[in-house]
Scaffold this motif. Sequence first.
Motif, mmCIF file in Angstrom:
data_model
loop_
_atom_site.group_PDB
_atom_site.id
_atom_site.type_symbol
_atom_site.label_atom_id
_atom_site.label_comp_id
_atom_site.label_asym_id
_atom_site.label_seq_id
_atom_site.Cartn_x
_atom_site.Cartn_y
_atom_site.Cartn_z
ATOM 1 N N GLY A 198 0.814 -1.208 0.000
ATOM 2 C CA GLY A 198 0.000 0.000 0.000
ATOM 3 C C GLY A 198 0.847 1.257 0.000
ATOM 4 N N GLU A 199 0.250 2.351 0.454
ATOM 5 C CA GLU A 199 0.889 3.652 0.416
ATOM 6 C C GLU A 199 1.575 3.979 1.738
ATOM 7 O OE1 GLU A 199 1.092 5.549 -2.264
ATOM 8 O OE2 GLU A 199 -0.037 4.070 -3.423
ATOM 9 N N LYS A 200 2.663 4.725 1.626
ATOM 10 C CA LYS A 200 3.324 5.237 2.826
ATOM 11 C C LYS A 200 2.579 6.474 3.315
ATOM 12 C CE LYS A 200 7.547 7.549 4.358
ATOM 13 N NZ LYS A 200 8.851 8.084 3.955
ATOM 14 N N PRO A 201 2.273 6.579 4.617
ATOM 15 C CA PRO A 201 1.613 7.785 5.137
ATOM 16 C C PRO A 201 2.527 8.995 5.002
ATOM 17 C CG PRO A 201 2.298 6.343 6.928
ATOM 18 C CD PRO A 201 2.502 5.578 5.660
ATOM 19 N N LEU A 202 1.933 10.143 4.667
ATOM 20 C CA LEU A 202 2.734 11.328 4.359
ATOM 21 C C LEU A 202 3.581 11.788 5.536
ATOM 22 C CD1 LEU A 202 0.171 13.422 2.267
ATOM 23 C CD2 LEU A 202 2.123 12.101 1.442
ATOM 24 N N PHE A 203 3.055 11.704 6.754
ATOM 25 C CA PHE A 203 3.755 12.282 7.890
ATOM 26 C C PHE A 203 4.283 11.214 8.857
ATOM 27 C CE2 PHE A 203 0.598 15.378 6.451
ATOM 28 C CZ PHE A 203 1.454 16.392 6.068
ATOM 29 N N ASP A 204 4.503 10.035 8.355
ATOM 30 C CA ASP A 204 5.031 8.981 9.218
ATOM 31 C C ASP A 204 6.419 8.604 8.743
ATOM 32 O OD1 ASP A 204 5.057 5.589 9.430
ATOM 33 O OD2 ASP A 204 4.872 6.796 11.242
ATOM 34 N N ALA A 205 7.399 8.712 9.616
ATOM 35 C CA ALA A 205 8.779 8.388 9.247
ATOM 36 C C ALA A 205 9.139 6.954 9.606
ATOM 37 C CB ALA A 205 9.747 9.356 9.945
ATOM 38 N N GLY A 206 8.171 6.186 10.112
ATOM 39 C CA GLY A 206 8.429 4.798 10.445
ATOM 40 C C GLY A 206 9.252 4.607 11.691
ATOM 41 N N ARG A 207 9.260 5.584 12.588
ATOM 42 C CA ARG A 207 10.104 5.480 13.781
ATOM 43 C C ARG A 207 9.700 4.308 14.663
ATOM 44 N NH1 ARG A 207 10.004 11.158 13.212
ATOM 45 N NH2 ARG A 207 8.055 11.294 14.379
ATOM 46 N N ASP A 208 8.397 3.997 14.713
ATOM 47 C CA ASP A 208 7.952 2.889 15.556
ATOM 48 C C ASP A 208 8.499 1.562 15.038
ATOM 49 O OD1 ASP A 208 6.470 3.151 13.260
ATOM 50 O OD2 ASP A 208 4.499 3.001 14.215
ATOM 51 N N ILE A 209 8.400 1.340 13.739
ATOM 52 C CA ILE A 209 8.898 0.097 13.157
ATOM 53 C C ILE A 209 10.421 0.010 13.279
ATOM 54 C CG2 ILE A 209 9.215 -1.146 10.980
ATOM 55 C CD1 ILE A 209 6.441 -1.497 12.033
ATOM 56 N N LEU A 210 11.104 1.094 12.944
ATOM 57 C CA LEU A 210 12.563 1.068 12.971
ATOM 58 C C LEU A 210 13.106 0.912 14.385
ATOM 59 C CD1 LEU A 210 13.391 3.786 10.283
ATOM 60 C CD2 LEU A 210 13.363 1.301 10.045
ATOM 61 N N GLN A 211 12.415 1.478 15.364
ATOM 62 C CA GLN A 211 12.840 1.289 16.753
ATOM 63 C C GLN A 211 12.711 -0.171 17.157
ATOM 64 O OE1 GLN A 211 14.342 3.525 18.653
ATOM 65 N NE2 GLN A 211 14.597 1.934 20.221
ATOM 66 N N ALA A 212 11.663 -0.834 16.683
ATOM 67 C CA ALA A 212 11.501 -2.253 16.981
ATOM 68 C C ALA A 212 12.584 -3.085 16.295
ATOM 69 C CB ALA A 212 10.110 -2.713 16.552
ATOM 70 N N VAL A 213 12.974 -2.703 15.073
ATOM 71 C CA VAL A 213 14.049 -3.410 14.373
ATOM 72 C C VAL A 213 15.362 -3.245 15.134
ATOM 73 C CG1 VAL A 213 15.398 -3.517 12.252
ATOM 74 C CG2 VAL A 213 12.927 -3.230 12.123
ATOM 75 N N ARG A 214 15.625 -2.039 15.629
ATOM 76 C CA ARG A 214 16.850 -1.820 16.424
ATOM 77 C C ARG A 214 16.850 -2.716 17.668
ATOM 78 N NH1 ARG A 214 15.297 3.602 15.565
ATOM 79 N NH2 ARG A 214 16.450 4.561 13.843
ATOM 80 N N ALA A 215 15.686 -2.847 18.294
ATOM 81 C CA ALA A 215 15.597 -3.701 19.485
ATOM 82 C C ALA A 215 15.922 -5.148 19.129
ATOM 83 C CB ALA A 215 14.205 -3.590 20.098
ATOM 84 N N ASP A 263 18.922 4.813 8.939
ATOM 85 C CA ASP A 263 19.951 5.726 9.426
ATOM 86 C C ASP A 263 21.131 4.974 10.033
ATOM 87 O OD1 ASP A 263 19.024 4.851 11.889
ATOM 88 O OD2 ASP A 263 17.906 6.674 12.309
ATOM 89 N N ASP A 264 22.131 5.748 10.458
ATOM 90 C CA ASP A 264 23.349 5.166 11.020
ATOM 91 C C ASP A 264 23.088 4.367 12.286
ATOM 92 O OD1 ASP A 264 25.182 6.130 9.115
ATOM 93 O OD2 ASP A 264 25.203 8.097 10.063
ATOM 94 N N SER A 265 22.146 4.817 13.103
ATOM 95 C CA SER A 265 21.929 4.137 14.386
ATOM 96 C C SER A 265 21.481 2.694 14.175
ATOM 97 C CB SER A 265 20.898 4.902 15.232
ATOM 98 O OG SER A 265 19.620 4.888 14.615
ATOM 99 N N LEU A 266 20.683 2.446 13.158
ATOM 100 C CA LEU A 266 20.236 1.080 12.894
ATOM 101 C C LEU A 266 21.410 0.214 12.427
ATOM 102 C CD1 LEU A 266 16.954 0.055 11.150
ATOM 103 C CD2 LEU A 266 19.081 -1.080 10.557
ATOM 104 N N VAL A 267 22.231 0.755 11.533
ATOM 105 C CA VAL A 267 23.377 -0.003 11.024
ATOM 106 C C VAL A 267 24.365 -0.298 12.147
ATOM 107 C CG1 VAL A 267 25.285 0.011 9.374
ATOM 108 C CG2 VAL A 267 23.073 0.974 8.731
ATOM 109 N N LEU A 268 24.617 0.685 12.986
ATOM 110 C CA LEU A 268 25.554 0.490 14.091
ATOM 111 C C LEU A 268 25.009 -0.512 15.105
ATOM 112 C CD1 LEU A 268 26.760 4.164 14.611
ATOM 113 C CD2 LEU A 268 28.009 2.272 13.550
ATOM 114 N N GLN A 269 23.697 -0.506 15.326
ATOM 115 C CA GLN A 269 23.108 -1.495 16.228
ATOM 116 C C GLN A 269 23.270 -2.896 15.663
ATOM 117 O OE1 GLN A 269 21.492 -0.935 19.486
ATOM 118 N NE2 GLN A 269 22.178 -3.051 19.338
#
Length: 374
Positions: free
Chosen positions: A112-129, A150-156
């Motif tokens: 589907g479509e990406k929401p205009l004002f959502d940067a996916g921080r919730d999903i990416l934070q879960a991936v980092r965890a 971003d860099d924080s995900l790669v470094l994690q």
Amino acid sequence: MAEPGEQLPAEVLALIFCHLPLRDRAAAARVCRAWAAAATCSAVWHDTNISCYCEREGALPPYLSDCLDHIRNLRLEFEPSREPSRRVATELLTALAGRSPGLRGLRLECRGEKPLFDAGRDILQAVRAICGTARALRLLDLRRLPFTLDDSLVLQAARGCPELRSLFLNNGTLVGSVGPGSVLELLEACPHLCTLGLHLASLSHAALDALAAPHRAPFALLALRCACAEDARAPPLPDEAWAALRRRHPGLVVEVELEPAMPAESVTRVLQPAVPVAALRLCLSGDTVGPLRFAALHYAATLRVLEVRAAASAQLDSALESLAPRCPGLREVHCFCVVRPAVLHAFLAHCPRLRSYTLKLTREPHPWQPKLVE
């Protein structure tokens, strides 16, 4: 009357249940004791596909927490523009981070479509965890996420996943936020990494040198996506660095994807003679004929997959006809515009290993499906 679970062996039930979505597995687990045991056994959950956009808007099924420890490979689909779908996906990933240290593979795919004002921080934070707890993780595929990585995900991932073998960061974002320094740290921390997908701007001369180091494990695939402004401004990587990498890993396969954001001068910096390009995907707003002629001249021995999205023209047809006899190892050719019959005949005559192609002689309704070579 016999219980339903007694009608089929447990291993047959498990084989059936592993193909069901979450809510159907939950329903099966409530039928009887035998079905509950089969629906929650490790064989059902070892390789798991979950489609969150098919699930109800409520929370995850309560019995799922007892099954998380069994998941080794997870393919998770969700629709980011639908808040319930994204919430269920986030809850599942967060729970997985705390309950499945044996996770080996994780693939995330957005529909589907990406929401205009959502940067996916919730999903990416879960991936980092997950990267912080799943030390056995070997595959992390984020190509189908529309969010900016971003860099924080790669470094994690570098610090938490020393067994990583395959990492795909070459997603469809319009902003390149993974710096070359993070990629270099990743390569140093994950000595077994053999497959890597990146945006061009994330790759550096130092990274090529690190991959070519004598102690490095065999490196198999480098997938490069060139689709954002940072990729267009990326400096060229020296031919000698590519040549050294190819000598160190003679079986190396490079995939290159060029998107409309790449101007002509940037394309010439990306397509270098020493790069062993096996898959070339061209979707350029400018000249496509030039890159095709370059590929025919320099990638004749390595090119296996060619995909072209461009407007139909006599010049394009001529370039394709000239490429066919020079690249006999081609296995797939997909051109998403109408071509003249001579183009089709050229590939069929000169590419004996061709397995599938999309070469339409007349305009047809989209989506166009490839034709298999018999």
